[in-house]
Design a protein around this motif. Structure first.
Motif, PDB file in Angstrom:
ATOM      1  N   PRO A   7     -15.003  -9.807 -54.901  1.00 15.63           N
ATOM      2  CA  PRO A   7     -15.826 -10.226 -53.724  1.00 15.63           C
ATOM      3  C   PRO A   7     -15.279 -10.649 -52.667  1.00 15.63           C
ATOM      4  CG  PRO A   7     -16.724 -10.975 -55.862  1.00 15.63           C
ATOM      5  CD  PRO A   7     -15.340 -10.358 -56.066  1.00 15.63           C
ATOM      6  N   PHE A   8     -14.161 -11.305 -52.630  1.00 16.31           N
ATOM      7  CA  PHE A   8     -13.648 -11.666 -51.277  1.00 16.31           C
ATOM      8  C   PHE A   8     -13.071 -10.403 -50.674  1.00 16.31           C
ATOM      9  CE2 PHE A   8      -9.710 -12.612 -49.041  1.00 16.31           C
ATOM     10  CZ  PHE A   8     -10.205 -13.852 -48.520  1.00 16.31           C
ATOM     11  N   ILE A  10     -14.031  -7.183 -50.653  1.00 12.09           N
ATOM     12  CA  ILE A  10     -15.144  -6.514 -50.307  1.00 12.09           C
ATOM     13  C   ILE A  10     -15.633  -7.198 -49.015  1.00 12.09           C
ATOM     14  CG2 ILE A  10     -17.443  -5.648 -50.932  1.00 12.09           C
ATOM     15  CD1 ILE A  10     -16.667  -5.623 -53.608  1.00 12.09           C
ATOM     16  N   SER A  11     -15.831  -8.518 -48.832  1.00 12.29           N
ATOM     17  CA  SER A  11     -16.327  -8.979 -47.745  1.00 12.29           C
ATOM     18  C   SER A  11     -15.322  -8.941 -46.690  1.00 12.29           C
ATOM     19  CB  SER A  11     -16.652 -10.744 -48.273  1.00 12.29           C
ATOM     20  OG  SER A  11     -17.469 -10.927 -49.053  1.00 12.29           O
ATOM     21  N   LEU A  12     -14.065  -9.012 -46.994  1.00 10.26           N
ATOM     22  CA  LEU A  12     -13.093  -8.788 -45.877  1.00 10.26           C
ATOM     23  C   LEU A  12     -13.006  -7.593 -45.200  1.00 10.26           C
ATOM     24  CD1 LEU A  12     -10.749 -10.279 -44.204  1.00 10.26           C
ATOM     25  CD2 LEU A  12      -9.248  -9.438 -45.964  1.00 10.26           C
ATOM     26  N   LEU A  14     -15.724  -5.360 -45.234  1.00 13.59           N
ATOM     27  CA  LEU A  14     -16.920  -5.403 -44.415  1.00 13.59           C
ATOM     28  C   LEU A  14     -16.801  -6.012 -42.992  1.00 13.59           C
ATOM     29  CD1 LEU A  14     -19.627  -6.069 -47.299  1.00 13.59           C
ATOM     30  CD2 LEU A  14     -19.054  -3.825 -46.096  1.00 13.59           C
ATOM     31  N   ALA A  15     -16.126  -7.302 -43.072  1.00 10.84           N
ATOM     32  CA  ALA A  15     -16.126  -8.102 -41.660  1.00 10.84           C
ATOM     33  C   ALA A  15     -15.064  -7.118 -40.870  1.00 10.84           C
ATOM     34  CB  ALA A  15     -15.405  -9.217 -42.341  1.00 10.84           C
TER      35      ALA A  15
END
Length: 204
Positions: A7-8, A10-12, A14-15
């Motif tokens: 998840p981390f 993926i979030s990075l 996307l950011a």
């Protein structure tokens, strides 16, 4: 593959994609807003009136603003004398071009008090106001080179009267070398005050 499921991570990712999209979108918007690399040439409309020059400005999508006027015999009254930016300059569409036009009449100047001044003082005073054509006429008097009046078209002007700056003035000066003749001074003292205000026009 496990890394992509984190998840981390993926979030990075996307950011990063969002930030890149914002930067790209901003650059595209600025390019359109500022009309990057899109320029027009300021038309050479010197010598034309504003009415005749307006279609050329409109064709180039340039706006204009009249900021000043001068008086020149080189171009017709009301014609454009100067452009800023100059003709031939490349500007962006929508740019304001500042225009100087030729006044329809000469700028007016106010006649100063010259009586009892020396010739040099009176002449320098008239020149400083903007009167460029000043002739001297000598009349008999008790003193030498003493200014007594200013004439225009054969009329004695009073202090405060408005006269075109391109008018040919005559500065009347006394001279002790001329035979005594009080005719002019007598006429000057008895002359009625003539108003020239009706000749003053809106020269802009």
């Amino acid at each position: 593959m496990r890394l992509l499921k984190n998840p981390f991570v993926i979030s990075l990712i996307l950011a990063i994609l969002i930030i890149w999209g914002l930067i790209y979108g901003t650059l595209v918007w600025l390019d359109v807003y500022t009309r990057h690399n899109v320029a027009v040439v300021v038309p050479d409309v010197k010598g034309l009136t504003i009415e005749k020059a307006a279609p050329f400005f409109s064709e180039k999508r340039i706006r204009y603003n009249i900021i000043d006027s001068v008086f020149s015999k080189e171009v017709p009254p009301g014609a454009i004398v100067e452009l800023v930016p100059a003709p031939g300059s490349k500007v962006k569409e929508g740019r304001v071009v500042f225009v100087t036009i030729n006044a329809k009449t000469s700028q007016m100047g106010v006649i100063p008090e010259v009586e009892d001044l020396s010739y040099r003082q009176a002449n320098a005073l008239l020149q400083s106001i903007g009167f460029v054509s000043v002739e001297v006429k000598y009349v008999a008097g008790d003193y030498k080179d003493l200014a007594v009046a200013v004439e225009w078209n054969g009329r004695v002007l009073e202090k405060g009267q408005h006269v075109p700056l391109n008018a040919h003035l005559v500065l009347v000066v006394t001279s002790d070398d001329i035979e005594s003749d009080s005719t002019f001074l007598d006429n000057l003292n008895n002359a009625p005050i003539e108003s020239l205000d009706s000749e003053e026009e809106n020269w802009f």
